[in-house]
Structure formats: structure tokens, C-alpha cells
Write an enzyme that holds these catalytic residues in place. Structure first.
Site, PDB file in Angstrom:
ATOM      1  N   HIS A 131      -8.010  32.019  -5.065  1.00  0.00           N
ATOM      2  CA  HIS A 131      -7.288  31.198  -6.052  1.00  0.00           C
ATOM      3  C   HIS A 131      -8.174  31.106  -7.309  1.00  0.00           C
ATOM      4  CE1 HIS A 131      -4.407  28.561  -7.660  1.00  0.00           C
ATOM      5  NE2 HIS A 131      -4.538  27.511  -6.903  1.00  0.00           N
ATOM      6  N   ARG A 152      -6.256  23.027 -15.341  1.00  0.00           N
ATOM      7  CA  ARG A 152      -5.605  24.279 -14.958  1.00  0.00           C
ATOM      8  C   ARG A 152      -4.904  24.877 -16.181  1.00  0.00           C
ATOM      9  NH1 ARG A 152      -3.831  25.410  -9.811  1.00  0.00           N
ATOM     10  NH2 ARG A 152      -3.053  27.306 -10.811  1.00  0.00           N
ATOM     11  N   ASP A 172     -10.274  20.635   0.566  1.00  0.00           N
ATOM     12  CA  ASP A 172      -8.914  21.172   0.426  1.00  0.00           C
ATOM     13  C   ASP A 172      -8.214  20.954   1.768  1.00  0.00           C
ATOM     14  OD1 ASP A 172      -6.647  22.602  -0.374  1.00  0.00           O
ATOM     15  OD2 ASP A 172      -7.560  24.575  -0.061  1.00  0.00           O
ATOM     16  N   ARG A 179       2.080  34.285  -7.439  1.00  0.00           N
ATOM     17  CA  ARG A 179       1.526  33.551  -6.292  1.00  0.00           C
ATOM     18  C   ARG A 179       2.133  34.164  -5.034  1.00  0.00           C
ATOM     19  NH1 ARG A 179       0.890  27.221  -5.099  1.00  0.00           N
ATOM     20  NH2 ARG A 179      -0.945  27.717  -6.314  1.00  0.00           N
ATOM     21  N   CYS A 197      -8.397  20.568  -5.046  1.00  0.00           N
ATOM     22  CA  CYS A 197      -7.482  21.349  -5.881  1.00  0.00           C
ATOM     23  C   CYS A 197      -6.082  20.745  -5.919  1.00  0.00           C
ATOM     24  CB  CYS A 197      -7.427  22.785  -5.376  1.00  0.00           C
ATOM     25  SG  CYS A 197      -6.979  22.901  -3.637  1.00  0.00           S
ATOM     26  N   GLN A 251      -7.774  28.378 -10.161  1.00  0.00           N
ATOM     27  CA  GLN A 251      -8.177  27.036  -9.743  1.00  0.00           C
ATOM     28  C   GLN A 251      -9.689  26.837  -9.917  1.00  0.00           C
ATOM     29  OE1 GLN A 251      -6.158  24.417  -8.317  1.00  0.00           O
ATOM     30  NE2 GLN A 251      -8.006  23.314  -8.846  1.00  0.00           N
TER      31      GLN A 251
HETATM   32  N1  NVA Z   1      -5.710  26.346   0.345  1.00  0.00           N
HETATM   33  C1  NVA Z   1      -4.486  25.821  -0.217  1.00  0.00           C
HETATM   34  C2  NVA Z   1      -4.590  25.691  -1.692  1.00  0.00           C
HETATM   35  C3  NVA Z   1      -3.381  25.106  -2.361  1.00  0.00           C
HETATM   36  C4  NVA Z   1      -3.512  25.034  -3.847  1.00  0.00           C
HETATM   37  C5  NVA Z   1      -3.330  26.729   0.169  1.00  0.00           C
HETATM   38  O1  NVA Z   1      -3.487  27.956   0.077  1.00  0.00           O
HETATM   39  O2  NVA Z   1      -2.288  26.216   0.583  1.00  0.00           O
HETATM   40  N1   CP Z   2      -3.733  23.491  -6.898  1.00  0.00           N
HETATM   41  C1   CP Z   2      -2.595  24.212  -6.919  1.00  0.00           C
HETATM   42  O1   CP Z   2      -2.592  25.430  -7.061  1.00  0.00           O
HETATM   43  O2   CP Z   2      -1.464  23.459  -6.775  1.00  0.00           O
HETATM   44  P1   CP Z   2       0.009  24.027  -6.505  1.00  0.00           P
HETATM   45  O3   CP Z   2      -0.012  24.653  -5.138  1.00  0.00           O
HETATM   46  O4   CP Z   2       0.887  22.816  -6.558  1.00  0.00           O
HETATM   47  O5   CP Z   2       0.344  25.029  -7.548  1.00  0.00           O
END
Ligand code: NVA
Ligand code: CP
Length: 304
Positions: free
Chosen positions: A130, A290, A222, A103, A262, A133
Site C-alpha cells: 500500500h 493521503r 492495522d 486497488r 492507516c 499510504q
Molecule cells: N491491511 C489493510 C489495509 C486497509 C487500508 C487491508 O488490506 O485491508
Molecule cells: N487507508 C485506506 O486505504 O483506507 P480505505 O481502505 O478506506 O481506502
């Protein structure tokens, strides 16, 4: 040849269906506590440059339950691209581990990691996308509806990494997808054009969320400020006025739509408590799935 999962389009439509079928199977095995350990003596390095709950827990738990061991590497452990070049850490980790999940902020970094790693790399979110997801989300929709026919998905909010992954999925599975976002918060232009050119799905952009959601099977939202943008949160609250998914927005679909997010959710910002807690909300099914879908993806990458 090792295979990576960095974008939904890395799989064909047939493979996506195959992964959904496998996810159904592994989900049943997990729920029945069956002994299913195809990854004994395997290790997975999980590199996190950003915070996480679901991604860390689902990958670590899922891989452990399949017989493997997962290592959590926090944002300060590796400092990817700062303490050490991406191409160096890629080759080092691949000497110790059988698979990498990352990540990261920069999408180029995940591409470089995959290029230099001799073991499969899975993208656990970048600023650009992502994919895990949205695979889990589509699987969740399939579970709830029993099929994926004539699906209208309206995403309301920021045209962010989640939207880019929906636009990639739209290149593989047919759907009607509308991104209802403020004019200055569009998804990635190339990805949007690619989804259009693929000609499989009907994808569009709207700046009128209340009109866009009409007839939606799914209303998805989101956070307005993603990880790395939190200092813009106040400004964004002003600019996203009218884009909150509240009860009136859900009613504006004119049908019994499902609500998706998400997570993590900021209640009172992009949506409200009553929607998250409503019968329409399937957010915790998404979160659970997930793990099952990622396990199915890992099995696919190893041809297991
Ligand atoms: N768009 C959000 C998704 C988190 C799972 C982010 O990138 O913070
Ligand atoms: N939806 C998701 O990816 O959650 P986290 O950021 O908690 O991993």
C-alpha cells in the site's frame, strides 16, 4: 516514457523528499482554496476490486481539485481478471484516460496493468503493499516532528501489505523499523531481506510487542484481518492475543510516542477507543495527507 507508482522503491530517496516538499506546497494551496488546476481536460480511471473510503475519496477529490475528472469503477464494473483479461482492460482504459489508479487483490495484476497501460498506473493497495499510504504516513511524521532523524517506528500486528510498504520505505529513507507480529504472521520474506540488504535502515522482527515498543517514536497498527481475510477474523483474534495496542502498550514505549493507523480501525480489536482518541493519535492527519501526498505523486508522474 510514462512512469508508474507501484512500490515506494519506484522513487529514489531524492524523489521522495521532493514529493514531500511538493505535498507541503499543494496542501497549502488546497487549504487556501487557491486556483491550482494543472489537470484540466485530464481524466483518471479508478479501478476498485476491494472496498475503500479514504483511497476513493482522496483520489477523486484531489484530482478534481487539480482540475481533472476521476471515474469510480466499482468491484462489479470491471471484475478485473475475471470478465476480461488484465492486459486487455489496461489497453482499453489507456485509450480513454490519462492515468489509472487501481486497488486490486493480486499484486501481479497491478504489475500487468502497468506493463500494458500506456498511461501511468498508481497502486492504491494490493494484497502485497500500500505505497500511497506509507508515503502519506511518513509525510505525516515529518509534519509532526519537523524532521525524520533518529526515527524508531514499531508496527504491532499482522505482517501485512502495510508492513511490506514500510520495508520498502526503509530501503529509501533511514529509520529503525520493528515489525512486532505473531510468528505465523510475518511480512513478505523477500521484502524483509531486501530491506536488510539495502543496509540503510535497521529493520527487525519481534514477537514480543511490549518489549519491542520501548523507545518507539511511533506505534503503528492495522487490522488483524485485511480485506480478503475477513473470514479469518475470529481465528486471528485468538492468535493475536497480546498484540492489541492499548494504553498499557502505548505507556510501554517509555516516551511521548505518536499513535498511527492507516484506518479503517476496528476498535476493541487491534487497538482501543481510548488510544485512537488520545492526544498521541495522528490517524486523521494521516487520512488527510493521503490526498495531498497523492496529488504530489501525480504531479511527479507528469513532471508538473
Ligand atoms: N491491511 C489493510 C489495509 C486497509 C487500508 C487491508 O488490506 O485491508
Ligand atoms: N487507508 C485506506 O486505504 O483506507 P480505505 O481502505 O478506506 O481506502
Amino acid at each position: 516514457m510514462k512512469r508508474d507508482f507501484l512500490h515506494i522503491t519506484d522513487f529514489t530517496s531524492a524523489e521522495i523528499h521532493e514529493i514531500f516538499a511538493k505535498a507541503t506546497e499543494v496542501k497549502k494551496r488546497f487549504r487556501n482554496k487557491e486556483n491550482f488546476k494543472p489537470f484540466i481536460d485530464h481524466t483518471m480511471a479508478m479501478i476498485f476490486a476491494k472496498p475503500s473510503a479514504r483511497t476513493r475519496i482522496s483520489f477523486e477529490t484531489g484530482f478534481f481539485r487539480m482540475g481533472g475528472h476521476a471515474l469510480y469503477l466499482s468491484p462489479t464494473d470491471i471484475s478485473i481478471g475475471k470478465r476480461e483479461a488484465v492486459k486487455d482492460i489496461a489497453r482499453v482504459i489507456a485509450r480513454y484516460n490519462d492515468i489509472i489508479m487501481a486497488r486490486l487483490f493480486s499484486h501481479d495484476h497491478v504489475l500487468e496493468l502497468a506493463r500494458y497501460s500506456s498511461v501511468p498506473v498508481i497502486n492504491g493497495l494490493t494484497d502485497y503493499n500500500h505505497p500511497c499510504q506509507i508515503m502519506a504516513d511518513m509525510f505525516t511524521i515529518l509534519e509532526h516532528r519537523g524532521n525524520l532523524n533518529d526515527l524508531k517506528i514499531v508496527y504491532v500486528g499482522d505482517g501485512n501489505n502495510i508492513v511490506n510498504s514500510w520495508l520498502r520505505l526503509a530501503q529509501r529513507l533511514p529509520l529503525q523499523f520493528v515489525c512486532a507480529c505473531p510468528e505465523d504472521y510475518l511480512p513478505d520474506e523477500t521484502t524483509f531481506q531486501d530491506a536488510r540488504k539495502a543496509g540503510l535502515s535497521d529493520v527487525s522482527i519481534s514477537h514480543e510487542p511490549k518489549t519491542a515498543v520501548k523507545g518507539a517514536d511511533i506505534v503503528y497498527t492495522d487490522v488483524w484481518a485485511s480485506m480478503g481475510q475477513k473470514d479469518e477474523a475470529d481465528k486471528r483474534k485468538e492468535q493475536f492475543k497480546g498484540f492489541q495496542v492499548d494504553d498499557a502498550m502505548m505507556a510501554a514505549t517509555g516516551k511521548e510516542s505518536l499513535f498511527m493507523h492507516c484506518l479503517p480501525v476496528e476498535r476493541g480489536v487491534e487497538t482501543v477507543d481510548s488510544v485512537v482518541e488520545s492526544k498521541a493519535s495522528i490517524v486523521f492527519d494521516e487520512a488527510e495527507n493521503r490526498m495531498h501526498v497523492q496529488n504530489a505523486i501525480i504531479l511527479k508522474l507528469f513532471n508538473k
